[in-house]
Design a protein around this motif. Sequence first.
Motif, PDB file in Angstrom:
ATOM      1  N   LEU A  25       2.950   8.764 -11.329  1.00 34.86           N
ATOM      2  CA  LEU A  25       1.899   8.267 -10.434  1.00 34.86           C
ATOM      3  C   LEU A  25       2.405   8.241  -8.993  1.00 34.86           C
ATOM      4  O   LEU A  25       2.239   7.279  -8.255  1.00 34.86           O
ATOM      5  CB  LEU A  25       1.437   6.875 -10.893  1.00 34.86           C
ATOM      6  CG  LEU A  25       0.836   6.827 -12.312  1.00 34.86           C
ATOM      7  CD1 LEU A  25       0.627   5.377 -12.775  1.00 34.86           C
ATOM      8  CD2 LEU A  25      -0.480   7.591 -12.381  1.00 34.86           C
ATOM      9  N   GLY A  26       3.039   9.334  -8.590  1.00 34.62           N
ATOM     10  CA  GLY A  26       3.454   9.487  -7.197  1.00 34.62           C
ATOM     11  C   GLY A  26       2.266   9.841  -6.328  1.00 34.62           C
ATOM     12  O   GLY A  26       1.117   9.600  -6.718  1.00 34.62           O
ATOM     13  N   SER A  27       2.515  10.429  -5.152  1.00 32.58           N
ATOM     14  CA  SER A  27       1.417  10.680  -4.214  1.00 32.58           C
ATOM     15  C   SER A  27       0.387  11.634  -4.811  1.00 32.58           C
ATOM     16  O   SER A  27      -0.812  11.493  -4.576  1.00 32.58           O
ATOM     17  CB  SER A  27       1.956  11.222  -2.894  1.00 32.58           C
ATOM     18  OG  SER A  27       2.636  12.444  -3.106  1.00 32.58           O
ATOM     19  N   LEU A  30      -1.021   9.857  -8.656  1.00 30.50           N
ATOM     20  CA  LEU A  30      -1.915   8.700  -8.534  1.00 30.50           C
ATOM     21  C   LEU A  30      -3.324   9.156  -8.149  1.00 30.50           C
ATOM     22  O   LEU A  30      -4.319   8.705  -8.733  1.00 30.50           O
ATOM     23  CB  LEU A  30      -1.358   7.714  -7.498  1.00 30.50           C
ATOM     24  CG  LEU A  30      -2.187   6.443  -7.292  1.00 30.50           C
ATOM     25  CD1 LEU A  30      -2.289   5.633  -8.590  1.00 30.50           C
ATOM     26  CD2 LEU A  30      -1.568   5.569  -6.184  1.00 30.50           C
ATOM     27  N   ASP A  46       4.360   5.282 -14.878  1.00 29.65           N
ATOM     28  CA  ASP A  46       5.370   5.765 -13.942  1.00 29.65           C
ATOM     29  C   ASP A  46       6.602   4.883 -14.128  1.00 29.65           C
ATOM     30  O   ASP A  46       6.468   3.705 -14.492  1.00 29.65           O
ATOM     31  CB  ASP A  46       4.859   5.662 -12.497  1.00 29.65           C
ATOM     32  CG  ASP A  46       5.697   6.488 -11.524  1.00 29.65           C
ATOM     33  OD1 ASP A  46       5.194   7.512 -11.037  1.00 29.65           O
ATOM     34  OD2 ASP A  46       6.853   6.104 -11.264  1.00 29.65           O
ATOM     35  N   ASP A  48       8.260   3.764 -11.882  1.00 31.80           N
ATOM     36  CA  ASP A  48       8.135   2.768 -10.811  1.00 31.80           C
ATOM     37  C   ASP A  48       6.959   1.846 -11.150  1.00 31.80           C
ATOM     38  O   ASP A  48       5.796   2.242 -11.108  1.00 31.80           O
ATOM     39  CB  ASP A  48       7.890   3.502  -9.491  1.00 31.80           C
ATOM     40  CG  ASP A  48       7.635   2.541  -8.332  1.00 31.80           C
ATOM     41  OD1 ASP A  48       7.722   1.304  -8.538  1.00 31.80           O
ATOM     42  OD2 ASP A  48       7.329   3.036  -7.243  1.00 31.80           O
ATOM     43  N   ALA A  51       3.962   1.573  -8.850  1.00 31.93           N
ATOM     44  CA  ALA A  51       2.982   2.658  -8.912  1.00 31.93           C
ATOM     45  C   ALA A  51       1.954   2.379 -10.002  1.00 31.93           C
ATOM     46  O   ALA A  51       0.752   2.601  -9.820  1.00 31.93           O
ATOM     47  CB  ALA A  51       3.688   3.992  -9.174  1.00 31.93           C
ATOM     48  N   VAL A  52       2.424   1.854 -11.131  1.00 30.65           N
ATOM     49  CA  VAL A  52       1.500   1.505 -12.222  1.00 30.65           C
ATOM     50  C   VAL A  52       0.551   0.397 -11.766  1.00 30.65           C
ATOM     51  O   VAL A  52      -0.660   0.438 -12.022  1.00 30.65           O
ATOM     52  CB  VAL A  52       2.290   1.085 -13.478  1.00 30.65           C
ATOM     53  CG1 VAL A  52       1.332   0.686 -14.603  1.00 30.65           C
ATOM     54  CG2 VAL A  52       3.210   2.223 -13.940  1.00 30.65           C
ATOM     55  N   GLU A  53       1.102  -0.575 -11.049  1.00 28.46           N
ATOM     56  CA  GLU A  53       0.271  -1.687 -10.547  1.00 28.46           C
ATOM     57  C   GLU A  53      -0.826  -1.166  -9.625  1.00 28.46           C
ATOM     58  O   GLU A  53      -1.965  -1.648  -9.657  1.00 28.46           O
ATOM     59  CB  GLU A  53       1.144  -2.710  -9.794  1.00 28.46           C
ATOM     60  CG  GLU A  53       2.201  -3.403 -10.648  1.00 28.46           C
ATOM     61  CD  GLU A  53       1.588  -4.339 -11.698  1.00 28.46           C
ATOM     62  OE1 GLU A  53       0.409  -4.719 -11.541  1.00 28.46           O
ATOM     63  OE2 GLU A  53       2.288  -4.648 -12.689  1.00 28.46           O
ATOM     64  N   ARG A  54      -0.473  -0.193  -8.778  1.00 23.38           N
ATOM     65  CA  ARG A  54      -1.483   0.366  -7.872  1.00 23.38           C
ATOM     66  C   ARG A  54      -2.613   1.022  -8.660  1.00 23.38           C
ATOM     67  O   ARG A  54      -3.786   0.886  -8.312  1.00 23.38           O
ATOM     68  CB  ARG A  54      -0.838   1.411  -6.926  1.00 23.38           C
ATOM     69  CG  ARG A  54      -0.178   0.813  -5.710  1.00 23.38           C
ATOM     70  CD  ARG A  54       0.155   1.875  -4.659  1.00 23.38           C
ATOM     71  NE  ARG A  54       1.178   2.803  -5.103  1.00 23.38           N
ATOM     72  CZ  ARG A  54       2.496   2.597  -4.983  1.00 23.38           C
ATOM     73  NH1 ARG A  54       2.948   1.486  -4.412  1.00 23.38           N
ATOM     74  NH2 ARG A  54       3.363   3.491  -5.416  1.00 23.38           N
ATOM     75  N   PHE A  55      -2.244   1.704  -9.734  1.00 28.45           N
ATOM     76  CA  PHE A  55      -3.282   2.375 -10.533  1.00 28.45           C
ATOM     77  C   PHE A  55      -4.165   1.352 -11.238  1.00 28.45           C
ATOM     78  O   PHE A  55      -5.390   1.521 -11.321  1.00 28.45           O
ATOM     79  CB  PHE A  55      -2.621   3.323 -11.545  1.00 28.45           C
ATOM     80  CG  PHE A  55      -3.607   4.100 -12.365  1.00 28.45           C
ATOM     81  CD1 PHE A  55      -4.615   4.841 -11.764  1.00 28.45           C
ATOM     82  CD2 PHE A  55      -3.550   4.071 -13.758  1.00 28.45           C
ATOM     83  CE1 PHE A  55      -5.538   5.559 -12.526  1.00 28.45           C
ATOM     84  CE2 PHE A  55      -4.465   4.778 -14.519  1.00 28.45           C
ATOM     85  CZ  PHE A  55      -5.465   5.526 -13.906  1.00 28.45           C
TER      86      PHE A  55
END
Lengths: 318, 318
Positions: A25-27, A30, A46, A48, A51-55
């Motif tokens: 889930l990089g740039s 994501l 991910d 990271d 990154a998972v939280e952002r998704f």
Amino acid sequence: MVRSKNKQMQDIMQQGGPQSAVIGLGSMGLGMARSLLQAMPVVGFDRDVAAVERFIADGGRGAASVMEAAQGASILVLVVVNAAQTEAVLFGEAGTQGAAAQLAKGGVIISCATMAPDDARRLASRCAEHGLHYLDAPISGGAARAASGELTVMASGTPDAFAAAQSALDAMAKTVYRLGDEAGIGASFKIVNQLLAGVHIAAACEAITLAKRLGLDLEKVYEVITAAAGNSWMFENRIPHVLKGDYRPASAVDIFTKDLGIVADIGRSTKFPTPIAASALQMFLMTSAAGMGRDDDSSVARLIAQIAGLDLPGQAKT
Amino acid sequence: MVRSKNKQMQDIMQQGGPQSAVIGLGSMGLGMARSLLQAMPVVGFDRDVAAVERFIADGGRGAASVMEAAQGASILVLVVVNAAQTEAVLFGEAGTQGAAAQLAKGGVIISCATMAPDDARRLASRCAEHGLHYLDAPISGGAARAASGELTVMASGTPDAFAAAQSALDAMAKTVYRLGDEAGIGASFKIVNQLLAGVHIAAACEAITLAKRLGLDLEKVYEVITAAAGNSWMFENRIPHVLKGDYRPASAVDIFTKDLGIVADIGRSTKFPTPIAASALQMFLMTSAAGMGRDDDSSVARLIAQIAGLDLPGQAKT
């Protein structure tokens, strides 16, 4: 929370449509996961956690592992860095199982990492042994187009692989090139593109710093060159970063140490000379060695300016 | 015939508008002379008599020498190969007189050859000593645009030089960039453009032959790359020559051994590294050394294919 996630999962399972997972889930990943979410349920993973939280904040579902994300999915989108990571996600590392064992039978892997054609062929073959389809599907277009579902995909694979991937491709891409019936062809097209893209960035950086050395008005150089025969997609896209002195990574230097490295590997293994790409690779390696590997790939201009003592915008005095 | 020419000349002299001469009636110069002819009387000269005959057939007037062509002209357009030829036309060789002594006082030289900025400055200074204006005016756009009066001119010079050249520029160019008040700036812009153009041609040839080595459908490669981030003006313009196997010179290999040679000279004299351009220069030199110096600059692809034993369209078997 766990209860609610399980409940969500049950709802999704009962819908009967394709279930998808996106690993990486990089740039790019994501944005692709977000686009895919408009069409079907998506579980993202991910390494990271942020990154998972952002998704999850975008309305997606997160998983705590590759295995959990892939569980029961019929479409697995892999947006990791290279062939080695793709292989590790699919088949595990050090004796562990990978995602391939978790996917629904007849499922499809949409493999987006840039890699050598031989790697794509090997991965497709291993997937076939697991009863899975493999779409060799490198992507182009950058983070903004990933987020808007307007990527270009340079894809090859069996008709069954294309059929299984169709709904996901529709959601993520504006243009899907069907380049052939077997894995490796998509990878080859992407490599040819990356050879040109990398050379053009390095040449753009060499040219704009030479223009500075000659005392020219760089904004005027940009105006004239973009209307002239010396223009390239990359010159037009990257030189504004140099003119603003903004080296935040839209795409990082180390993407090209990697991709031009693959070009170099292919050149040696097939006994094919690539002198221009080799020079460009050295410029990206120098820029990375000087500490700018994770900065924008236009940092090659910053490196040359530092070497030659030129005062570009945003240039750190050394 | 001579009488009739003298009569023509008298008519022209009596008209009172600008008289022009074009020296160098190659693929660019002939088109420019034709365009100029729409706006004012033009006398053309080339060392190749056949070129002069072609211009006469188009309705122009031919001259038997530089001196005759320049006689009384107020606008002198120089479309020769380099700084040395430009200097020889203007100031003669081995003690002979040149065109500068023949021009009308206050006349203007429109100097189109690609050259180092220092050469442009020196020529402008020598012209000033003769009471002549010098417009540093490299051109871009190719033979077709020269013929249609739609060139791009990257010009610098004094306001008086621009004013004196205006009517001719209007006739020959679609876009005239006014890049500065002194000679050398136009030359610098052109050099930056040629660095990029040369690198992009060499990279395009490297990429399309690698694609062939990888077994790809080259027509499809052209379609995909021209719509992707790897595109350049030169890839789009030159690769069709490779796909057709048509290496008749639209622009010759030796234009780039010359122009990237100037880049190399500037790099050494200003202590500025140009590694990508240096690699490209070597590819053009190899192609020229292999006997293709006067063929189309896309012949770099033919050289690589010969080296690597690839069967490109129109490839001579070796």
